[in-house]
Design an enzyme around this catalytic site. Sequence first.
Site, short mmCIF file in Angstrom:
data_model
loop_
_atom_site.label_atom_id
_atom_site.label_comp_id
_atom_site.label_asym_id
_atom_site.label_seq_id
_atom_site.Cartn_x
_atom_site.Cartn_y
_atom_site.Cartn_z
N THR A 39 -27.30 39.23 -2.32
CA THR A 39 -27.80 37.91 -2.71
C THR A 39 -29.18 37.61 -2.12
O THR A 39 -29.56 36.46 -1.98
CB THR A 39 -26.82 36.80 -2.26
OG1 THR A 39 -26.65 36.87 -0.84
CG2 THR A 39 -25.48 36.96 -2.93
N TYR A 149 -13.79 32.34 -0.84
CA TYR A 149 -14.74 32.08 0.24
C TYR A 149 -14.03 31.35 1.39
O TYR A 149 -14.09 31.79 2.53
CB TYR A 149 -15.88 31.23 -0.32
CG TYR A 149 -16.99 30.91 0.65
CD1 TYR A 149 -17.89 31.89 1.07
CD2 TYR A 149 -17.17 29.62 1.13
CE1 TYR A 149 -18.92 31.60 1.93
CE2 TYR A 149 -18.21 29.31 1.99
CZ TYR A 149 -19.08 30.28 2.39
OH TYR A 149 -20.11 29.99 3.26
P1 NAD Z 1 -27.46 34.26 1.68
O1 NAD Z 1 -26.70 34.62 0.45
O2 NAD Z 1 -28.90 33.98 1.55
O3 NAD Z 1 -27.28 35.37 2.79
C1 NAD Z 1 -26.18 36.22 2.87
C2 NAD Z 1 -26.70 37.62 3.11
O4 NAD Z 1 -25.59 38.51 3.24
C3 NAD Z 1 -27.54 38.15 1.95
O5 NAD Z 1 -28.72 38.73 2.43
C4 NAD Z 1 -26.65 39.17 1.28
O6 NAD Z 1 -27.36 40.18 0.62
C5 NAD Z 1 -25.85 39.68 2.48
N1 NAD Z 1 -24.58 40.29 2.08
C6 NAD Z 1 -23.67 39.83 1.20
N2 NAD Z 1 -22.65 40.69 1.11
C7 NAD Z 1 -22.93 41.73 1.96
C8 NAD Z 1 -22.26 42.94 2.29
N3 NAD Z 1 -21.08 43.26 1.74
N4 NAD Z 1 -22.83 43.75 3.20
C9 NAD Z 1 -24.02 43.44 3.76
N5 NAD Z 1 -24.71 42.32 3.47
C10 NAD Z 1 -24.16 41.47 2.58
O7 NAD Z 1 -26.70 33.00 2.32
P2 NAD Z 1 -27.01 32.15 3.63
O8 NAD Z 1 -27.07 30.74 3.21
O9 NAD Z 1 -28.13 32.74 4.39
O10 NAD Z 1 -25.65 32.32 4.44
C11 NAD Z 1 -25.56 33.17 5.58
C12 NAD Z 1 -24.20 32.97 6.23
O11 NAD Z 1 -24.04 31.62 6.65
C13 NAD Z 1 -23.03 33.30 5.30
O12 NAD Z 1 -22.03 33.96 6.03
C14 NAD Z 1 -22.54 31.93 4.88
O13 NAD Z 1 -21.17 31.94 4.57
C15 NAD Z 1 -22.85 31.09 6.10
N6 NAD Z 1 -23.02 29.67 5.74
C16 NAD Z 1 -24.16 29.23 5.15
C17 NAD Z 1 -24.27 27.89 4.79
C18 NAD Z 1 -25.52 27.32 4.16
O14 NAD Z 1 -25.54 26.14 3.83
N7 NAD Z 1 -26.59 28.07 3.99
C19 NAD Z 1 -23.21 27.02 5.03
C20 NAD Z 1 -22.05 27.52 5.61
C21 NAD Z 1 -21.96 28.84 5.98
#
Ligand code: NAD
Length: 340
Positions: A39, A149
């Site tokens: 992503t 999720y």
């Molecule tokens: P994002 O999608 O930008 O980042 C997630 C990253 O994980 C991406 O770079 C993606 O390529 C990588 N990824 C996905 N599946 C993978 C796999 N199987 N192996 C290796 N890499 C993988 O999202 P984000 O907003 O940066 O979220 C980061 C973390 O924070 C996540 O775990 C998310 O659940 C958590 N989170 C974010 C928010 C928010 O509002 N941004 C809120 C709650 C929790």
Amino acid sequence: MQHLKRILVTGGAGFLGSHLCERLVQQGHDVICLDNFFTSQKQNIAHLLELPNFELIRHDVTHPIWLEVDEIYNLACPASPVHYQYNPIKTTKVSVMGAINVLGMAKRCRAKVLQASTSEIYGDPTPDHHPQTEDYRGNVNPIGVRACYDEGKRVAETLFFDYHRSNGVNIRVVRIFNTYGPRMHPYDGRVVSNFILQALANEDLTLYGDGSQTRAFCYVDDLVEGFIRMMNNPDPPEGIVGPVNLGNPDEFTIRQLAEQVIELTGSQSKIVQQPLPDDDPLQRRPDISLAKEKLGWQPTINLRDGLSKTIAYFRGLDLRHYRKPTDHTAHKSSRSRPRK
Ligand code: NAD
Ligand code: UDP
């Protein structure tokens, strides 16, 4: 002088991960960014690639990997509803197997490991649990479209606490509430990126439902500060392992957000209503008393300022470099039948 560490950031090329890597690299740490780019795009970390204390590994966290590190921030997981519902079975695998793999590594290396958990642990919070405190056990639909999720992240928390209790792994768990800012994927379908792109193109802003549902939006720089304070907070009994809510407690309706985006962009866009996706939480706001007390942390950037910075980022973005990852929308129904 600060002790320099070898730090692994899984999901390090993502929205939050890229900002975290940047901060840790600036502090001089030896940073390994692990990502499979499901992503995200390399562009998010392109400016770090040539630095001697930054290393990129293309890898999927559902598979074990052997590295020697002192700390791990476990962020790898698709995070927006559109992304995590694209392949829901894989989403659960990423949370669960990813947690098992990083916890195994932490156990072997005696590394400290922080889990990026989520406010989705609370599901659709009942009105008597508003704002949400960490002791609220939540209201999650275990068979709905968000369950891949929500339940995946819940099992990940379970694994973190069981490795902590059974194997003495040094853990930290933060529950992140809606965070936004530069480097969000322009097509992740999240409300902030959707509204800003729509407003900049003078297209209709797609309000799901009547827009009375609420969220509280945290700017990315504040969140990253919270991550680092949580990782560095002392071990119990002086410090805490969590879970700790991280988010901005200022609550807005989604309609208010739409109106603010239109105002700040000076857009001609109108607001149009579309159906509310199933299991969409009606209200959400963090109680951050614990983070304030134990980490001395609270957000410093209000929604107006944060949106202005984010709008400036999206204005300058060359969208030709980004693909829509899927035709799916967030409008999935929890009542739909499985495919035959
Ligand atoms: P994002 O999608 O930008 O980042 C997630 C990253 O994980 C991406 O770079 C993606 O390529 C990588 N990824 C996905 N599946 C993978 C796999 N199987 N192996 C290796 N890499 C993988 O999202 P984000 O907003 O940066 O979220 C980061 C973390 O924070 C996540 O775990 C998310 O659940 C958590 N989170 C974010 C928010 C928010 O509002 N941004 C809120 C709650 C929790
Ligand atoms: N939303 C909306 N229009 C959009 C995208 C999202 O009205 O184009 C709503 C969505 O229904 C939810 C809120 O905005 O109520 C936040 O959605 P998002 O996907 O950003 O995150 P969530 O908190 O639901 O995981």
